[in-house]
Scaffold this motif. Structure first.
Motif, PDB file in Angstrom:
ATOM      1  N   LYS A 164      73.311 -10.730 -43.660  1.00 14.69           N
ATOM      2  CA  LYS A 164      74.199  -9.670 -44.166  1.00 14.69           C
ATOM      3  C   LYS A 164      75.342 -10.262 -44.982  1.00 14.69           C
ATOM      4  O   LYS A 164      75.725  -9.721 -46.025  1.00 14.69           O
ATOM      5  CB  LYS A 164      74.743  -8.843 -43.010  1.00 14.69           C
ATOM      6  CG  LYS A 164      73.713  -7.929 -42.356  1.00 14.69           C
ATOM      7  CD  LYS A 164      74.301  -7.229 -41.136  1.00 14.69           C
ATOM      8  CE  LYS A 164      73.237  -6.459 -40.380  1.00 14.69           C
ATOM      9  NZ  LYS A 164      73.776  -5.854 -39.136  1.00 14.69           N
ATOM     10  N   ALA A 165      75.874 -11.380 -44.515  1.00 15.89           N
ATOM     11  CA  ALA A 165      76.938 -12.051 -45.270  1.00 15.89           C
ATOM     12  C   ALA A 165      76.390 -12.595 -46.586  1.00 15.89           C
ATOM     13  O   ALA A 165      77.042 -12.509 -47.639  1.00 15.89           O
ATOM     14  CB  ALA A 165      77.534 -13.182 -44.430  1.00 15.89           C
ATOM     15  N   SER A 171      78.959 -17.651 -50.287  1.00 13.07           N
ATOM     16  CA  SER A 171      78.355 -18.981 -50.276  1.00 13.07           C
ATOM     17  C   SER A 171      78.198 -19.442 -48.834  1.00 13.07           C
ATOM     18  O   SER A 171      78.740 -18.834 -47.903  1.00 13.07           O
ATOM     19  CB  SER A 171      79.248 -19.966 -51.033  1.00 13.07           C
ATOM     20  OG  SER A 171      80.462 -20.152 -50.325  1.00 13.07           O
ATOM     21  N   ASN A 172      77.482 -20.551 -48.635  1.00 15.71           N
ATOM     22  CA  ASN A 172      77.331 -21.096 -47.284  1.00 15.71           C
ATOM     23  C   ASN A 172      78.690 -21.414 -46.663  1.00 15.71           C
ATOM     24  O   ASN A 172      78.923 -21.165 -45.482  1.00 15.71           O
ATOM     25  CB  ASN A 172      76.465 -22.357 -47.317  1.00 15.71           C
ATOM     26  CG  ASN A 172      75.003 -22.043 -47.534  1.00 15.71           C
ATOM     27  OD1 ASN A 172      74.602 -20.892 -47.492  1.00 15.71           O
ATOM     28  ND2 ASN A 172      74.206 -23.066 -47.777  1.00 15.71           N
ATOM     29  N   ALA A 173      79.593 -21.968 -47.469  1.00 16.22           N
ATOM     30  CA  ALA A 173      80.916 -22.321 -46.960  1.00 16.22           C
ATOM     31  C   ALA A 173      81.682 -21.062 -46.535  1.00 16.22           C
ATOM     32  O   ALA A 173      82.339 -21.038 -45.485  1.00 16.22           O
ATOM     33  CB  ALA A 173      81.702 -23.087 -48.015  1.00 16.22           C
ATOM     34  N   GLU A 174      81.588 -20.005 -47.344  1.00 17.53           N
ATOM     35  CA  GLU A 174      82.295 -18.760 -47.022  1.00 17.53           C
ATOM     36  C   GLU A 174      81.709 -18.094 -45.778  1.00 17.53           C
ATOM     37  O   GLU A 174      82.438 -17.560 -44.932  1.00 17.53           O
ATOM     38  CB  GLU A 174      82.229 -17.808 -48.220  1.00 17.53           C
ATOM     39  CG  GLU A 174      83.057 -18.276 -49.399  1.00 17.53           C
ATOM     40  CD  GLU A 174      82.770 -17.511 -50.677  1.00 17.53           C
ATOM     41  OE1 GLU A 174      83.663 -17.428 -51.521  1.00 17.53           O
ATOM     42  OE2 GLU A 174      81.632 -16.998 -50.830  1.00 17.53           O
ATOM     43  N   GLU A 178      83.642 -17.306 -42.197  1.00 14.56           N
ATOM     44  CA  GLU A 178      83.662 -15.956 -41.626  1.00 14.56           C
ATOM     45  C   GLU A 178      83.065 -15.911 -40.230  1.00 14.56           C
ATOM     46  O   GLU A 178      83.559 -15.220 -39.344  1.00 14.56           O
ATOM     47  CB  GLU A 178      82.904 -14.992 -42.555  1.00 14.56           C
ATOM     48  CG  GLU A 178      82.911 -13.551 -42.078  1.00 14.56           C
ATOM     49  CD  GLU A 178      82.376 -12.602 -43.127  1.00 14.56           C
ATOM     50  OE1 GLU A 178      81.320 -11.989 -42.879  1.00 14.56           O
ATOM     51  OE2 GLU A 178      82.999 -12.490 -44.203  1.00 14.56           O
ATOM     52  N   LEU A 179      81.972 -16.660 -40.027  1.00 16.69           N
ATOM     53  CA  LEU A 179      81.272 -16.622 -38.741  1.00 16.69           C
ATOM     54  C   LEU A 179      81.653 -17.784 -37.826  1.00 16.69           C
ATOM     55  O   LEU A 179      81.088 -17.930 -36.743  1.00 16.69           O
ATOM     56  CB  LEU A 179      79.752 -16.633 -38.984  1.00 16.69           C
ATOM     57  CG  LEU A 179      79.192 -15.460 -39.802  1.00 16.69           C
ATOM     58  CD1 LEU A 179      77.683 -15.597 -39.957  1.00 16.69           C
ATOM     59  CD2 LEU A 179      79.544 -14.123 -39.158  1.00 16.69           C
ATOM     60  N   ARG A 180      82.586 -18.602 -38.277  1.00 15.24           N
ATOM     61  CA  ARG A 180      83.043 -19.767 -37.500  1.00 15.24           C
ATOM     62  C   ARG A 180      81.885 -20.728 -37.195  1.00 15.24           C
ATOM     63  O   ARG A 180      81.666 -21.124 -36.049  1.00 15.24           O
ATOM     64  CB  ARG A 180      83.739 -19.319 -36.210  1.00 15.24           C
ATOM     65  CG  ARG A 180      84.972 -18.475 -36.453  1.00 15.24           C
ATOM     66  CD  ARG A 180      85.667 -18.100 -35.155  1.00 15.24           C
ATOM     67  NE  ARG A 180      86.814 -17.243 -35.397  1.00 15.24           N
ATOM     68  CZ  ARG A 180      88.033 -17.655 -35.740  1.00 15.24           C
ATOM     69  NH1 ARG A 180      88.241 -18.946 -35.903  1.00 15.24           N
ATOM     70  NH2 ARG A 180      89.016 -16.801 -35.926  1.00 15.24           N
ATOM     71  N   LEU A 181      81.150 -21.059 -38.238  1.00 17.03           N
ATOM     72  CA  LEU A 181      80.048 -21.996 -38.139  1.00 17.03           C
ATOM     73  C   LEU A 181      80.260 -23.110 -39.153  1.00 17.03           C
ATOM     74  O   LEU A 181      80.930 -22.918 -40.162  1.00 17.03           O
ATOM     75  CB  LEU A 181      78.713 -21.293 -38.447  1.00 17.03           C
ATOM     76  CG  LEU A 181      78.303 -20.127 -37.555  1.00 17.03           C
ATOM     77  CD1 LEU A 181      77.094 -19.425 -38.153  1.00 17.03           C
ATOM     78  CD2 LEU A 181      77.990 -20.607 -36.147  1.00 17.03           C
ATOM     79  N   THR A 182      79.660 -24.263 -38.903  1.00 18.01           N
ATOM     80  CA  THR A 182      79.720 -25.327 -39.899  1.00 18.01           C
ATOM     81  C   THR A 182      78.816 -24.952 -41.071  1.00 18.01           C
ATOM     82  O   THR A 182      77.869 -24.168 -40.929  1.00 18.01           O
ATOM     83  CB  THR A 182      79.264 -26.671 -39.326  1.00 18.01           C
ATOM     84  OG1 THR A 182      77.854 -26.601 -39.034  1.00 18.01           O
ATOM     85  CG2 THR A 182      80.041 -27.033 -38.063  1.00 18.01           C
ATOM     86  N   GLU A 183      79.107 -25.524 -42.232  1.00 24.89           N
ATOM     87  CA  GLU A 183      78.287 -25.238 -43.406  1.00 24.89           C
ATOM     88  C   GLU A 183      76.846 -25.686 -43.188  1.00 24.89           C
ATOM     89  O   GLU A 183      75.899 -25.030 -43.625  1.00 24.89           O
ATOM     90  CB  GLU A 183      78.886 -25.917 -44.641  1.00 24.89           C
ATOM     91  CG  GLU A 183      78.225 -25.491 -45.943  1.00 24.89           C
ATOM     92  CD  GLU A 183      78.991 -25.988 -47.159  1.00 24.89           C
ATOM     93  OE1 GLU A 183      78.440 -25.894 -48.266  1.00 24.89           O
ATOM     94  OE2 GLU A 183      80.129 -26.482 -47.007  1.00 24.89           O
ATOM     95  N   ALA A 184      76.672 -26.818 -42.493  1.00 26.99           N
ATOM     96  CA  ALA A 184      75.319 -27.309 -42.199  1.00 26.99           C
ATOM     97  C   ALA A 184      74.561 -26.326 -41.321  1.00 26.99           C
ATOM     98  O   ALA A 184      73.355 -26.100 -41.509  1.00 26.99           O
ATOM     99  CB  ALA A 184      75.394 -28.669 -41.526  1.00 26.99           C
TER     100      ALA A 184
END
Length: 215
Positions: A164-165, A171-174, A178-184
Motif C-alpha cells: 500500500k505504501a 521509495s524503499n527508504a520512505e 513510515e513503517l519503522r523498518l530498515t531499507e534492506a
C-alpha cells in the motif's frame, strides 16, 4: 555505461534526448528508431538496457512495440515518453510491464536520473505523474476489483502495509521510515510481494492496489 535506445518519430526529439543523455557521462545512446517496428528490430539487434519509447508514433505505436519487446524474458527496461501528463495508452503500457513514463519536457537531470534508476532494476513510480495515470485509467469494474482483492488476500499484514505504501509512490527508504523498518527489510518485503503476486515490478503492484481500491 548504460546502453539506451531512443524511439520517437520526430528527429528533433531524438537528437535532443541523445544530447541530454550522453551529456550525463554514464549513459550511451546506442541507437535510434523512428517507430515501434524499428524499435522492436533495434532491440533485438542492439540489446539496449533501457528503451525510451514515445507513445504515439506512425507504423507501429509505442504501446504495441512495448508489448512485443516485453515478451522477451531478457527484455530491456521500457520507459514510455509522452507529451501529455495523462495518457490512456501509458496505463496499458504499465500493465504490459513498462517501468513508468516521462513527459518529454522532463528536466535533463531528472531524465538521466530516471534512466539510471530503471537500469539499476528499480521501477519509476512518480507520485506526481504515474499515479495520476493509474488513478484515472485503471479499470475498476467490480469483477476486476474483487479479483485484485483476492490476489492481495494472500499477503501478510506487513506485506500489505508495504504494498500500500509502495502504491502511494514511496521509495524503499520512505516506506522504511513510515513503517519503522530498515531499507534492506523493505527491499526484501517488496521482492517477496512481487514474487508472491507474480508481478514484474513495483508499477504493476501499484496498479493492483488501485484495482482493488485499497490505496
Amino acid at each position: 555505461m548504460i546502453r539506451v535506445l531512443v524511439v520517437d518519430d520526430e528527429a528533433l526529439v531524438r537528437s535532443g534526448l541523445r544530447l541530454i543523455l550522453e551529456a550525463a557521462g554514464d549513459i550511451s545512446v546506442i541507437g535510434e528508431a523512428r517507430d515501434g517496428a524499428e524499435a522492436v528490430s533495434a532491440v533485438g539487434r542492439l540489446r539496449p538496457e533501457v528503451v525510451l519509447m514515445d507513445v504515439r508514433m506512425p507504423v507501429m505505436d509505442g504501446l504495441t512495440a512495448a508489448g512485443r519487446i516485453l515478451l522477451d524474458p531478457q527484455a530491456p527496461k521500457v520507459i514510455m515518453l509522452t507529451t501529455f501528463d495523462v495518457d490512456e495508452y501509458v496505463h496499458a503500457a504499465l500493465r504490459l510491464g513498462a517501468v513508468g513514463f516521462l513527459l518529454k519536457d522532463t528536466p535533463p537531470r531528472e531524465l538521466a536520473a530516471a534512466v539510471r534508476t530503471v537500469a539499476d532494476g528499480q521501477a519509476m513510480l512518480s507520485p506526481s505523474v504515474t499515479k495520476r495515470v493509474i488513478a484515472q485509467y485503471a479499470d475498476r469494474a467490480p469483477s476486476r476489483a474483487e479479483a485484485a482483492r483476492r490476489q492481495l488476500d494472500g499477503l501478510t499484514g506487513r506485506e500489505g502495509d508495504v504494498i500500500k505504501a509502495l502504491a502511494r509512490g514511496l521509495s524503499n527508504a520512505e516506506i522504511g521510515r513510515e513503517l519503522r523498518l530498515t531499507e534492506a527489510t523493505v527491499k526484501a518485503h517488496v521482492s517477496r510481494v512481487l514474487a508472491k503476486l507474480g508481478l514484474a515490478n513495483r508499477v504493476q503492484a501499484a496498479i493492483l492496489v488501485h484495482d482493488a481500491d485499497l490505496h
